[in-house]
Design an enzyme around this catalytic site. Sequence first.
Site, mmCIF file in Angstrom:
data_model
loop_
_atom_site.group_PDB
_atom_site.id
_atom_site.type_symbol
_atom_site.label_atom_id
_atom_site.label_comp_id
_atom_site.label_asym_id
_atom_site.label_seq_id
_atom_site.Cartn_x
_atom_site.Cartn_y
_atom_site.Cartn_z
ATOM 1 C CG HIS A 73 2.124 5.325 -8.511
ATOM 2 N ND1 HIS A 73 2.003 5.811 -7.225
ATOM 3 C CD2 HIS A 73 3.291 5.804 -8.989
ATOM 4 C CE1 HIS A 73 3.070 6.568 -6.953
ATOM 5 N NE2 HIS A 73 3.862 6.585 -8.001
ATOM 6 N NE ARG A 105 -4.137 -1.888 0.918
ATOM 7 C CZ ARG A 105 -5.366 -1.846 0.440
ATOM 8 N NH1 ARG A 105 -5.849 -0.729 -0.100
ATOM 9 N NH2 ARG A 105 -6.137 -2.906 0.483
ATOM 10 C CG ASP A 106 1.571 5.567 -2.272
ATOM 11 O OD1 ASP A 106 2.223 5.606 -3.322
ATOM 12 O OD2 ASP A 106 1.593 6.485 -1.414
ATOM 13 C CB ILE A 107 3.134 5.951 2.867
ATOM 14 C CG1 ILE A 107 3.138 6.061 4.376
ATOM 15 C CG2 ILE A 107 3.665 7.202 2.201
ATOM 16 C CD1 ILE A 107 4.547 6.154 4.973
ATOM 17 C CG ASN A 130 4.939 9.275 -11.507
ATOM 18 O OD1 ASN A 130 4.134 9.372 -12.429
ATOM 19 N ND2 ASN A 130 4.567 9.309 -10.237
ATOM 20 C CB VAL A 167 10.755 6.383 -4.245
ATOM 21 C CG1 VAL A 167 11.603 5.197 -3.770
ATOM 22 C CG2 VAL A 167 10.056 7.042 -3.062
ATOM 23 C CG HIS A 221 7.418 3.324 -7.638
ATOM 24 N ND1 HIS A 221 8.672 3.885 -7.577
ATOM 25 C CD2 HIS A 221 6.535 4.355 -7.575
ATOM 26 C CE1 HIS A 221 8.568 5.199 -7.481
ATOM 27 N NE2 HIS A 221 7.282 5.518 -7.485
HETATM 28 P P1 DGP Z 1 6.709 8.582 -7.005
HETATM 29 O O1 DGP Z 1 6.377 10.002 -6.693
HETATM 30 O O2 DGP Z 1 6.114 8.096 -8.307
HETATM 31 O O3 DGP Z 1 8.186 8.305 -6.901
HETATM 32 O O4 DGP Z 1 5.975 7.723 -5.880
HETATM 33 C C1 DGP Z 1 6.560 7.395 -4.657
HETATM 34 C C2 DGP Z 1 5.459 6.896 -3.764
HETATM 35 O O5 DGP Z 1 6.045 6.215 -2.677
HETATM 36 C C3 DGP Z 1 4.592 7.995 -3.165
HETATM 37 O O6 DGP Z 1 3.259 7.876 -3.666
HETATM 38 C C4 DGP Z 1 4.623 7.746 -1.676
HETATM 39 C C5 DGP Z 1 5.228 6.370 -1.547
HETATM 40 N N1 DGP Z 1 6.091 6.189 -0.407
HETATM 41 C C6 DGP Z 1 7.183 6.926 -0.084
HETATM 42 N N2 DGP Z 1 7.757 6.459 1.033
HETATM 43 C C7 DGP Z 1 7.007 5.372 1.408
HETATM 44 C C8 DGP Z 1 7.107 4.458 2.493
HETATM 45 O O7 DGP Z 1 8.002 4.504 3.351
HETATM 46 N N3 DGP Z 1 6.149 3.501 2.567
HETATM 47 C C9 DGP Z 1 5.151 3.388 1.637
HETATM 48 N N4 DGP Z 1 4.264 2.401 1.807
HETATM 49 N N5 DGP Z 1 5.035 4.227 0.596
HETATM 50 C C10 DGP Z 1 5.958 5.217 0.503
#
Ligand code: DGP
Length: 123
Positions: A103, A30-32, A88, A97, A101
């Site tokens: 989304h 799950r996205d945070i 992205n 990040v 990945h």
């Molecule tokens: P992007 O902006 O496309 O690089 O997306 C990075 C995503 O990663 C963003 O939607 C938030 C998510 N994210 C960042 N740190 C963490 C984390 O520690 N845990 C989780 N579950 N998601 C994270």
Amino acid sequence: MSQETIFTKIINREIPASIVYEDDDTLAFRDINPQAPFHVLIIPKKAIATINDINEDNAHLVGNLYVAAAKIAKQNNFADDGYRVVMNCNEHGGQTVYHIHLHMLAGKEMGWPPYQDTKKETI
Ligand code: DGP
């Protein structure tokens, strides 16, 4: 180029995440900061920094992300309703990040285009 990111720590279980799918090459959690009722990130366990680093040798790992997406959609009953996957790249793409990945967003109807812009110039 691939450096350790927060996602390596999630893969290694050094920090917690809500994992929804895992196989030998792929992890989804799950996205945070969810942007839809269902928002997961699907990542290769082998770090690839950006789309610009995808090549013939690692392309199968990217294909696996879509295989996982199809499985997750079926398991969570939104395959027929539909969903969006997006990756992205770098600053203009909104990447924060640097471990590729997908989304995966589901559970509501998505808008299109994905951003509002008054200019219609093309390059
Ligand atoms: P992007 O902006 O496309 O690089 O997306 C990075 C995503 O990663 C963003 O939607 C938030 C998510 N994210 C960042 N740190 C963490 C984390 O520690 N845990 C989780 N579950 N998601 C994270």
